[in-house]
Design a protein around this motif. Structure first.
Motif, mmCIF file in Angstrom:
data_model
loop_
_atom_site.group_PDB
_atom_site.id
_atom_site.type_symbol
_atom_site.label_atom_id
_atom_site.label_comp_id
_atom_site.label_asym_id
_atom_site.label_seq_id
_atom_site.Cartn_x
_atom_site.Cartn_y
_atom_site.Cartn_z
ATOM 1 N N LYS A 72 0.663 -26.402 -2.195
ATOM 2 C CA LYS A 72 -0.525 -26.263 -3.039
ATOM 3 C C LYS A 72 -0.840 -24.780 -3.255
ATOM 4 O O LYS A 72 -1.105 -24.351 -4.382
ATOM 5 N N CYS A 73 -0.809 -23.988 -2.192
ATOM 6 C CA CYS A 73 -1.038 -22.541 -2.311
ATOM 7 C C CYS A 73 0.006 -21.916 -3.236
ATOM 8 O O CYS A 73 -0.323 -21.082 -4.091
ATOM 9 N N TYR A 74 1.240 -22.322 -3.063
ATOM 10 C CA TYR A 74 2.356 -21.804 -3.866
ATOM 11 C C TYR A 74 2.166 -22.147 -5.340
ATOM 12 O O TYR A 74 2.297 -21.287 -6.213
ATOM 13 N N GLU A 75 1.835 -23.394 -5.636
ATOM 14 C CA GLU A 75 1.670 -23.818 -7.027
ATOM 15 C C GLU A 75 0.465 -23.130 -7.672
ATOM 16 O O GLU A 75 0.519 -22.763 -8.848
ATOM 17 N N GLU A 76 -0.605 -22.930 -6.915
ATOM 18 C CA GLU A 76 -1.755 -22.187 -7.441
ATOM 19 C C GLU A 76 -1.356 -20.746 -7.769
ATOM 20 O O GLU A 76 -1.787 -20.189 -8.772
ATOM 21 N N GLU A 77 -0.528 -20.160 -6.928
ATOM 22 C CA GLU A 77 -0.049 -18.800 -7.156
ATOM 23 C C GLU A 77 0.816 -18.735 -8.416
ATOM 24 O O GLU A 77 0.680 -17.816 -9.227
ATOM 25 N N MET A 78 1.703 -19.698 -8.597
ATOM 26 C CA MET A 78 2.565 -19.710 -9.779
ATOM 27 C C MET A 78 1.729 -19.871 -11.047
ATOM 28 O O MET A 78 1.985 -19.214 -12.055
ATOM 29 N N GLU A 79 0.709 -20.714 -10.980
ATOM 30 C CA GLU A 79 -0.173 -20.921 -12.128
ATOM 31 C C GLU A 79 -0.998 -19.666 -12.412
ATOM 32 O O GLU A 79 -1.166 -19.265 -13.561
ATOM 33 N N ARG A 80 -1.512 -19.031 -11.375
ATOM 34 C CA ARG A 80 -2.354 -17.842 -11.526
ATOM 35 C C ARG A 80 -1.561 -16.672 -12.105
ATOM 36 O O ARG A 80 -2.038 -15.949 -12.974
ATOM 37 N N THR A 81 -0.340 -16.472 -11.615
ATOM 38 C CA THR A 81 0.445 -15.307 -12.035
ATOM 39 C C THR A 81 1.345 -15.581 -13.236
ATOM 40 O O THR A 81 1.782 -14.644 -13.897
ATOM 41 N N GLY A 82 1.645 -16.849 -13.481
ATOM 42 C CA GLY A 82 2.564 -17.181 -14.566
ATOM 43 C C GLY A 82 4.015 -16.879 -14.229
ATOM 44 O O GLY A 82 4.887 -16.967 -15.080
ATOM 45 N N LYS A 83 4.286 -16.513 -12.990
ATOM 46 C CA LYS A 83 5.657 -16.207 -12.554
ATOM 47 C C LYS A 83 6.233 -17.400 -11.807
ATOM 48 O O LYS A 83 5.524 -18.091 -11.088
ATOM 49 N N GLN A 84 7.505 -17.617 -11.957
ATOM 50 C CA GLN A 84 8.183 -18.742 -11.313
ATOM 51 C C GLN A 84 9.122 -18.224 -10.230
ATOM 52 O O GLN A 84 10.337 -18.241 -10.378
ATOM 53 N N VAL A 139 8.798 -20.664 15.005
ATOM 54 C CA VAL A 139 9.276 -20.050 13.768
ATOM 55 C C VAL A 139 9.659 -21.200 12.861
ATOM 56 O O VAL A 139 10.509 -22.018 13.212
ATOM 57 N N GLN A 140 9.020 -21.269 11.689
ATOM 58 C CA GLN A 140 9.289 -22.363 10.767
ATOM 59 C C GLN A 140 9.570 -21.801 9.380
ATOM 60 O O GLN A 140 8.717 -21.149 8.787
ATOM 61 N N PRO A 141 10.760 -22.055 8.847
ATOM 62 C CA PRO A 141 11.041 -21.622 7.474
ATOM 63 C C PRO A 141 10.575 -22.671 6.472
ATOM 64 O O PRO A 141 10.571 -23.870 6.757
ATOM 65 N N TYR A 142 10.159 -22.183 5.318
ATOM 66 C CA TYR A 142 9.836 -23.045 4.184
ATOM 67 C C TYR A 142 10.543 -22.469 2.977
ATOM 68 O O TYR A 142 10.542 -21.252 2.773
ATOM 69 N N ARG A 143 11.162 -23.317 2.182
ATOM 70 C CA ARG A 143 11.843 -22.906 0.956
ATOM 71 C C ARG A 143 10.952 -23.333 -0.201
ATOM 72 O O ARG A 143 10.723 -24.523 -0.395
ATOM 73 N N LEU A 144 10.459 -22.369 -0.948
ATOM 74 C CA LEU A 144 9.548 -22.656 -2.049
ATOM 75 C C LEU A 144 10.247 -22.426 -3.387
ATOM 76 O O LEU A 144 10.688 -21.311 -3.676
ATOM 77 N N VAL A 145 10.359 -23.483 -4.163
ATOM 78 C CA VAL A 145 10.971 -23.412 -5.494
ATOM 79 C C VAL A 145 10.045 -24.099 -6.481
ATOM 80 O O VAL A 145 9.379 -25.073 -6.144
ATOM 81 N N PRO A 146 9.982 -23.566 -7.700
ATOM 82 C CA PRO A 146 9.119 -24.190 -8.713
ATOM 83 C C PRO A 146 9.598 -25.607 -9.047
ATOM 84 O O PRO A 146 10.801 -25.875 -9.035
ATOM 85 N N LYS A 147 8.648 -26.461 -9.359
ATOM 86 C CA LYS A 147 8.993 -27.803 -9.821
ATOM 87 C C LYS A 147 9.398 -27.701 -11.277
ATOM 88 O O LYS A 147 8.833 -26.940 -12.037
#
Length: 148
Positions: A72-84, A139-147
């Motif tokens: 949710k944080c990631y998607e809000e960031e993508m929407e706010r910045t317009g960057k993917q 230590v937990q990795p997360y891979r964040l990619v645009p939908k």
């Protein structure tokens, strides 16, 4: 034979359709986590003594349950910045022997995180999934990619 060919074609198409993930480098904590997180982990990495207090399955399940809030944080960031952006995210959290959270950080060296994104992620600090651990570093990795 036709059915097998169709299934193979479907799998091949599904695997080749997400090119964003192909461009992401593999996760390596040394290349993704911040210097502060790596220093904390180095300082607090002690061999497990006696019986483990928390099972890997429990830790993994708790970290996995954080993923929707991170997304949710990631998607809000993508929407706010317009960057993917697609990137690996490093989450490090540590607890003292008394169960006090003494380190909490989401970081990446692959892109610069905005203050808004960092703020959203820092709100996860009080989540119930992160309560109850003692004498533990995660230590937990997360891979964040645009939908798509």
């Amino acid at each position: 034979m036709k059915a097998l060919s169709i299934v193979f074609l479907f799998v091949l198409t599904a695997c080749s359709s997400n090119r964003v993930q192909d461009t992401l480098p593999p996760y390596s904590k040394e290349k993704v986590c911040s210097n502060e997180a790596l220093a904390y982990l180095k300082k607090n990495s002690t061999p497990a003594q006696g019986k483990k207090k928390f099972s890997e399955e429990d830790i993994y399940a708790r970290m996995l349950s954080l993923e929707p809030a991170i997304r949710k944080c990631y998607e809000e960031e993508m929407e706010r910045t317009g960057k993917q952006h697609a990137f690996n995210l490093c989450f490090v959290v540590g607890y003292s022997k008394r169960g006090v959270m003494d380190f909490f950080e989401f970081s990446t060296r692959e892109i610069e995180l905005s203050n808004e994104f960092k703020s959203c992620l820092s709100e996860l600090k009080s989540r119930k999934e992160l309560i109850g651990f003692k004498d533990l570093s995660i230590v937990q990795p997360y891979r964040l990619v645009p939908k798509k």
